[in-house]
Design a protein around this motif. Structure first.
Motif, PDB file in Angstrom:
ATOM      1  N   LEU A   1       0.777  -1.208   0.016  1.00 44.75           N
ATOM      2  CA  LEU A   1      -0.002   0.053  -0.006  1.00 44.75           C
ATOM      3  C   LEU A   1       0.788   1.107   0.079  1.00 44.75           C
ATOM      4  O   LEU A   1       0.565   2.328  -0.659  1.00 44.75           O
ATOM      5  CB  LEU A   1      -0.918  -0.061   1.199  1.00 44.75           C
ATOM      6  CG  LEU A   1      -1.935   0.942   1.355  1.00 44.75           C
ATOM      7  CD1 LEU A   1      -3.170   0.708   0.110  1.00 44.75           C
ATOM      8  CD2 LEU A   1      -2.819   0.987   2.512  1.00 44.75           C
ATOM      9  N   LEU A   2       1.983   1.474   0.710  1.00 47.51           N
ATOM     10  CA  LEU A   2       2.848   2.434   0.686  1.00 47.51           C
ATOM     11  C   LEU A   2       4.018   2.369  -0.262  1.00 47.51           C
ATOM     12  O   LEU A   2       4.750   3.502  -0.474  1.00 47.51           O
ATOM     13  CB  LEU A   2       3.819   2.286   2.021  1.00 47.51           C
ATOM     14  CG  LEU A   2       2.816   2.242   3.432  1.00 47.51           C
ATOM     15  CD1 LEU A   2       3.777   1.878   4.464  1.00 47.51           C
ATOM     16  CD2 LEU A   2       2.131   3.805   3.397  1.00 47.51           C
ATOM     17  N   ASN A   3       3.768   1.237  -1.429  1.00 45.96           N
ATOM     18  CA  ASN A   3       4.857   1.485  -2.700  1.00 45.96           C
ATOM     19  C   ASN A   3       4.419   2.653  -3.562  1.00 45.96           C
ATOM     20  O   ASN A   3       3.038   2.606  -3.951  1.00 45.96           O
ATOM     21  CB  ASN A   3       4.847   0.188  -2.996  1.00 45.96           C
ATOM     22  CG  ASN A   3       5.408   0.017  -4.318  1.00 45.96           C
ATOM     23  OD1 ASN A   3       5.185   0.427  -5.699  1.00 45.96           O
ATOM     24  ND2 ASN A   3       6.888  -0.504  -4.110  1.00 45.96           N
ATOM     25  N   GLU A   4       5.315   3.266  -3.926  1.00 43.96           N
ATOM     26  CA  GLU A   4       4.830   4.421  -4.917  1.00 43.96           C
ATOM     27  C   GLU A   4       4.245   3.995  -6.115  1.00 43.96           C
ATOM     28  O   GLU A   4       3.518   4.483  -6.732  1.00 43.96           O
ATOM     29  CB  GLU A   4       6.279   5.498  -5.100  1.00 43.96           C
ATOM     30  CG  GLU A   4       5.804   6.697  -5.897  1.00 43.96           C
ATOM     31  CD  GLU A   4       4.753   7.561  -5.156  1.00 43.96           C
ATOM     32  OE1 GLU A   4       4.033   8.221  -5.815  1.00 43.96           O
ATOM     33  OE2 GLU A   4       4.674   7.707  -3.758  1.00 43.96           O
ATOM     34  N   ARG A   5       4.702   3.086  -6.687  1.00 43.89           N
ATOM     35  CA  ARG A   5       4.267   2.433  -7.992  1.00 43.89           C
ATOM     36  C   ARG A   5       2.851   1.846  -7.626  1.00 43.89           C
ATOM     37  O   ARG A   5       1.950   2.356  -8.677  1.00 43.89           O
ATOM     38  CB  ARG A   5       5.246   1.392  -8.617  1.00 43.89           C
ATOM     39  CG  ARG A   5       4.677   0.947  -9.913  1.00 43.89           C
ATOM     40  CD  ARG A   5       5.722  -0.035 -10.505  1.00 43.89           C
ATOM     41  NE  ARG A   5       5.297  -0.299 -11.655  1.00 43.89           N
ATOM     42  CZ  ARG A   5       6.034  -1.426 -12.402  1.00 43.89           C
ATOM     43  NH1 ARG A   5       7.125  -1.969 -11.860  1.00 43.89           N
ATOM     44  NH2 ARG A   5       5.588  -1.830 -13.626  1.00 43.89           N
ATOM     45  N   PHE A   6       2.632   1.213  -6.615  1.00 42.78           N
ATOM     46  CA  PHE A   6       1.295   0.695  -6.191  1.00 42.78           C
ATOM     47  C   PHE A   6       0.370   2.032  -6.192  1.00 42.78           C
ATOM     48  O   PHE A   6      -0.731   1.898  -6.315  1.00 42.78           O
ATOM     49  CB  PHE A   6       1.107  -0.229  -5.143  1.00 42.78           C
ATOM     50  CG  PHE A   6       0.087  -0.421  -4.638  1.00 42.78           C
ATOM     51  CD1 PHE A   6      -0.573  -1.673  -5.508  1.00 42.78           C
ATOM     52  CD2 PHE A   6      -0.883  -0.180  -3.673  1.00 42.78           C
ATOM     53  CE1 PHE A   6      -1.839  -2.086  -5.561  1.00 42.78           C
ATOM     54  CE2 PHE A   6      -2.211  -0.937  -3.522  1.00 42.78           C
ATOM     55  CZ  PHE A   6      -2.596  -1.881  -4.385  1.00 42.78           C
ATOM     56  N   ALA A   7       0.820   3.017  -5.518  1.00 41.72           N
ATOM     57  CA  ALA A   7       0.093   4.266  -5.284  1.00 41.72           C
ATOM     58  C   ALA A   7      -0.425   4.826  -6.398  1.00 41.72           C
ATOM     59  O   ALA A   7      -1.739   5.622  -6.510  1.00 41.72           O
ATOM     60  CB  ALA A   7       0.891   5.304  -4.110  1.00 41.72           C
ATOM     61  N   LEU A   8       0.251   5.142  -7.444  1.00 39.06           N
ATOM     62  CA  LEU A   8      -0.158   5.417  -8.610  1.00 39.06           C
ATOM     63  C   LEU A   8      -1.336   4.661  -9.252  1.00 39.06           C
ATOM     64  O   LEU A   8      -2.248   5.361  -9.697  1.00 39.06           O
ATOM     65  CB  LEU A   8       1.061   5.444  -9.661  1.00 39.06           C
ATOM     66  CG  LEU A   8       2.356   6.213  -9.477  1.00 39.06           C
ATOM     67  CD1 LEU A   8       3.458   6.145 -10.570  1.00 39.06           C
ATOM     68  CD2 LEU A   8       1.659   7.978  -9.325  1.00 39.06           C
ATOM     69  N   PHE A   9      -1.204   3.388  -9.384  1.00 34.98           N
ATOM     70  CA  PHE A   9      -2.229   2.395  -9.574  1.00 34.98           C
ATOM     71  C   PHE A   9      -3.711   2.988  -8.908  1.00 34.98           C
ATOM     72  O   PHE A   9      -4.687   3.064  -9.434  1.00 34.98           O
ATOM     73  CB  PHE A   9      -2.133   0.898  -9.440  1.00 34.98           C
ATOM     74  CG  PHE A   9      -3.249   0.176  -9.456  1.00 34.98           C
ATOM     75  CD1 PHE A   9      -3.702  -0.184 -10.728  1.00 34.98           C
ATOM     76  CD2 PHE A   9      -3.559  -0.656  -8.343  1.00 34.98           C
ATOM     77  CE1 PHE A   9      -4.969  -0.780 -10.847  1.00 34.98           C
ATOM     78  CE2 PHE A   9      -4.591  -1.410  -8.507  1.00 34.98           C
ATOM     79  CZ  PHE A   9      -5.574  -1.743  -9.731  1.00 34.98           C
ATOM     80  N   LEU A  10      -3.456   2.997  -7.420  1.00 36.17           N
ATOM     81  CA  LEU A  10      -4.576   3.335  -6.564  1.00 36.17           C
ATOM     82  C   LEU A  10      -5.211   4.720  -7.083  1.00 36.17           C
ATOM     83  O   LEU A  10      -6.337   5.043  -7.174  1.00 36.17           O
ATOM     84  CB  LEU A  10      -4.164   3.528  -5.015  1.00 36.17           C
ATOM     85  CG  LEU A  10      -4.169   2.030  -4.521  1.00 36.17           C
ATOM     86  CD1 LEU A  10      -3.782   2.360  -2.879  1.00 36.17           C
ATOM     87  CD2 LEU A  10      -5.392   1.137  -4.486  1.00 36.17           C
ATOM     88  N   ASP A  11      -4.290   5.534  -7.490  1.00 32.66           N
ATOM     89  CA  ASP A  11      -4.701   6.989  -7.796  1.00 32.66           C
ATOM     90  C   ASP A  11      -5.850   6.679  -8.905  1.00 32.66           C
ATOM     91  O   ASP A  11      -6.914   7.655  -9.028  1.00 32.66           O
ATOM     92  CB  ASP A  11      -3.729   7.707  -8.251  1.00 32.66           C
ATOM     93  CG  ASP A  11      -2.758   8.459  -7.152  1.00 32.66           C
ATOM     94  OD1 ASP A  11      -3.449   8.126  -5.823  1.00 32.66           O
ATOM     95  OD2 ASP A  11      -1.766   8.832  -7.303  1.00 32.66           O
ATOM     96  N   ARG A  12      -5.428   5.938 -10.051  1.00 29.16           N
ATOM     97  CA  ARG A  12      -6.211   5.684 -10.910  1.00 29.16           C
ATOM     98  C   ARG A  12      -7.575   4.844 -10.647  1.00 29.16           C
ATOM     99  O   ARG A  12      -8.575   5.337 -11.110  1.00 29.16           O
ATOM    100  CB  ARG A  12      -5.474   4.750 -12.116  1.00 29.16           C
ATOM    101  CG  ARG A  12      -6.272   4.536 -13.439  1.00 29.16           C
ATOM    102  CD  ARG A  12      -5.446   3.800 -14.382  1.00 29.16           C
ATOM    103  NE  ARG A  12      -6.197   3.352 -15.638  1.00 29.16           N
ATOM    104  CZ  ARG A  12      -5.768   2.608 -16.451  1.00 29.16           C
ATOM    105  NH1 ARG A  12      -4.700   1.914 -16.302  1.00 29.16           N
ATOM    106  NH2 ARG A  12      -6.531   2.043 -17.726  1.00 29.16           N
TER     107      ARG A  12
END
Length: 707
Positions: free
Chosen positions: A120-131
């Motif tokens: 959840l704190l991974n920046e790449r995954f965070a970009l997916f969550l933004d989408r």
């Protein structure tokens, strides 16, 4: 999205239950108002439902933060077997599978997504969550095992403390934090660490009323005692040991003696540990022998017993570990084998701690466990007091309540004890107070000048053990306070002063008295238990074919209802608690066929009334009331009511409408349909005080005759 007339309708549709457990509905209603929430609900209380059901009733995706891969996989498997669109993303997935799941999320085909805090704190995954947030919407974030966020919690994890970044990234999304246990200090820390905004805090009772607590002495024959205890039980069980070597030893000996058992501890290879856990979850083995490494990730609701072969290090650990039993609400057992040898082992381990403050806290935690093990009071009362919850009366389910010690009036002794606490200026613990009372010549007594106190030596008429027993009882009953900062100092409270003034009597359980209870053979119950075992085997076959744990198909409680109520068609099957429409269609035909086949093979013989029952029937037919029949025959009213209920069950001409009003009959029948007819207490608990056990017993007789 589906719409429902009530939350209860949605509960039945998705999870197959007719009613909520205590506290669940209030929490779910707050979640649906998009409130931040902190939910403290003990293991087995149903806290997962508190975020799962709102997720299904809201638009968008609910993200669930879970600390262990096995735990998230388990919950997702269980949800999918209920026909619910849930998934997880973790390191066990290949790239292609992970990508397919992300596509399904972006297509709004998933309602619950389980992830570890690191992802959840991974920046790449965070970009997916933004989408996801932009295209689908994130309805809520649920943080399970939230005590991990606090350094004061029993399982602190540094990555959890960084989860406040989620609040900063998505300030408008409600956060729901959930955990099984948390002291007031830990609760405050969770709120601060996660930056919860004016959260609704729900603290459920820590009482696990379905668990029987028991202490047994640990002697040189302890292994044989354990072996006999396991052989006397049915269903899955956990044996907790203090060391890895002990785990290996006990698991090996149990296997040698014909018990399906596997070890589990932190030094096992990861693959072997995972394999052993899976074997236990899927009922391939009956017993897992484990250190405390076998804990938070275990989502098996049908563990029937937990045995502590060695002494736990703290009462909170004991509560957590014993709480692995009976998460489905069915009767379960916790047995702690206790010896002073174990105490010495733990004291040695405490002495190895480099930090003096850690040693101090660990010693107090050990004393609390020993107080529990040696206590003569209700075990449940002792445990709940530890969590700041007062329990009135006795539970009637632990060894101390089932085999009660004689109660004596120790008010005078209590006044002496509390007077000594006061004269020592409330600066000392139980052992020092006892030393003063018995006139000890220890150097510490003279160092503080306590040999000059008026209370010095006034307790010589009792032994030191008796005074310590009184001290424990006063603490357990809340008649004196005790600090929790590592040095357990006794403090007088309001009730202490009531004892001084003679306004409150002190009663103490002081001795051990054996007691036995016998249960009469019940052919109907024996038949239901036989059918239950057949349904368990069918459940295991279906689970194995689908690579699932058996409890994901149906809970034990649902199988017991099937065995009691014996539904003959899909409609009746779907009405059972724990069966939703999806599961009725998936599995109903198989279970109904098994029940019908069992009925063909097993028919109870028609019972013939005894002479005594016939005498009761004749007087009833003459128009006499139950009380009048009892007086004329010289029997208790309860005996006559039992005669009448048994006569009704035998299809004898008893005028039920004269004994129970038709509207009460209908209400009782409705509850029996939900909870079964084997025991009266669950029926009575559902109906309330307006219904007597006699009325329920009579209507149950009619039900059994007609079903």
């Amino acid at each position: 999205m589906l719409t429902f007339a009530s939350l209860e309708d949605s509960l039945k549709h998705y999870f197959g239950h007719d009613t909520f457990r205590p506290g669940q509905k209030k929490i779910i209603e707050a979640a649906l108002r998009n409130k931040d929430l902190l939910t403290i609900m003990p293991t087995g209380g149903g806290k997962s439902l508190c975020f799962q059901l709102p997720a299904l009733l809201r638009e968008g995706l609910t993200i669930v933060v879970s600390p262990l891969i096995a735990l998230m996989q388990d919950q997702v498997d269980a949800l999918q077997d209920n026909g619910i669109n849930a998934t997880y993303l973790n390191s066990t997935l290949e790239y292609e599978e992970r990508r397919n799941r992300q596509i399904a999320i972006l297509k709004n085909q998933v309602k619950l997504l389980y992830v570890a805090p690191e992802r959840l704190l991974n920046e790449r995954f965070a970009l997916f969550l933004d989408r996801v947030h932009h295209d689908v919407g994130i309805s809520a974030i649920a943080i399970d095992e939230a005590h991990c966020v606090s350094e004061w919690g029993h399982d602190f994890r540094p990555e959890y403390s960084q989860l406040k970044q989620i609040r900063q990234r998505y300030p408008q999304i409600p956060i729901q934090a959930l955990t099984a246990t948390a002291t007031k200090r830990v609760r405050e820390d969770i709120v601060n660490q996660l930056n919860l905004r004016s959260p609704d805090i729900h603290v459920a009772s820590f009482d696990r009323s379905n668990i029987h607590y028991e202490i047994q002495p640990k002697d040189r024959n302890i292994y044989l005692k354990l072996l006999r205890a396991i052989r006397a039980e049915s269903g899955a069980g956990i044996v907790y040991c203090l060391s890895r070597n002990r785990v290996e030893e006990i698991a090996t000996r149990l296997k040698h003696d014909g018990i399906d058992a596997l070890p589990y501890h932190a030094k096992l290879p990861v693959e072997e540990r995972s394999k052993n856990q899976t074997s236990f979850l899927r009922d391939d083995v009956q017993i897992i022998v484990a250190t405390i490494a076998f804990g938070m990730g275990i989502n098996k609701p049908d563990v029937r017993f937990v045995f502590h072969y060695d002494l736990p290090r703290s009462l909170e650990s004991f509560y957590q570990e014993s709480g692995r039993a009976g998460r489905d609400g069915e009767p379960s057992k916790s047995v702690l084998f206790f010896s002073f040898g174990d105490r010495k082992k733990i004291e040695f381990l405490i002495e190895q701690k480099p930090d003096a403050n850690e040693q101090k806290i660990a010693r107090q935690q050990l004393r609390q466990v020993i107080d529990y093990a040696e206590g003569n009071d209700c075990r449940r009362k002792i445990i709940l007091r530890y969590f700041g919850e007062r329990y009135s009366g006795n539970c009637g389910k632990c060894d101390n309540c089932l085999n009660p010690k004689p109660i004596e009036d120790w008010t005078e002794e209590a006044q002496k004890f509390l007077s000594c606490v006061a004269r020592c200026q409330e600066k000392f613990g139980t052992n020092h107070i006892v030393d003063v009372l018995i006139g000890s010549r220890k150097q510490k007594i003279h160092q503080y000048g306590h040999h000059l106190l008026s209370t010095y030596g006034i307790g010589k008429g009792r032994t030191a053990d008796e005074w310590r027993m009184l001290g424990r009882s006063l603490i357990h009953q809340g008649l004196v306070g005790q600090t929790t900062d590592g040095y357990p100092v006794l403090k007088l409270n309001k009730r202490s002063w009531e004892i001084f003034r003679g306004q409150l009597k002190v009663e103490v359980a002081v001795d051990k008295s054996p007691g036995k209870t016998t249960t009469a053979y019940n052919p109907r119950q024996a038949e239901a238990e036989l059918l239950f075992e057949k349904l368990r085997k069918l459940r295991k076959q279906i689970a194995d074919r689908n690579s699932l744990a058996p409890y994901m198909i149906f809970a034990d409680s649902s199988l017991k209802l099937m065995a009691q109520l014996r539904p003959k068609n899909i409609t009746d099957f779907a009405n059972l608690s724990g069966v939703n429409e999806y599961k009725a269609q998936q599995y109903g035909d198989r279970f109904i066929s098994e029940i019908l086949e069992f009925d063909r093979q097993h028919q109870l013989p028609v019972s013939i009334p005894s002479k005594s029952q016939m005498a009761t029937l004749q007087l009833h037919q003459q128009g006499l009331s139950v009380t009048e029949i009892a007086q004329q025959r010289g029997f208790a009213v309860s005996t006559i009511n039992t005669h009448l209920s048994e006569l009704i069950e035998m299809n004898q001409p008893v005028a039920l409408n004269k004994l129970v009003t038709p509207d009460k009959q209908q209400a009782i029948i409705e509850v029996i349909r939900q909870v079964g007819d084997m025991t009266l207490t669950p029926i009575k608990d559902s109906l309330g005080e307006e219904y007597s056990y006699e009325e329920i017993r009579l209507v149950r007789g009619w039900w059994r005759n007609n079903n």
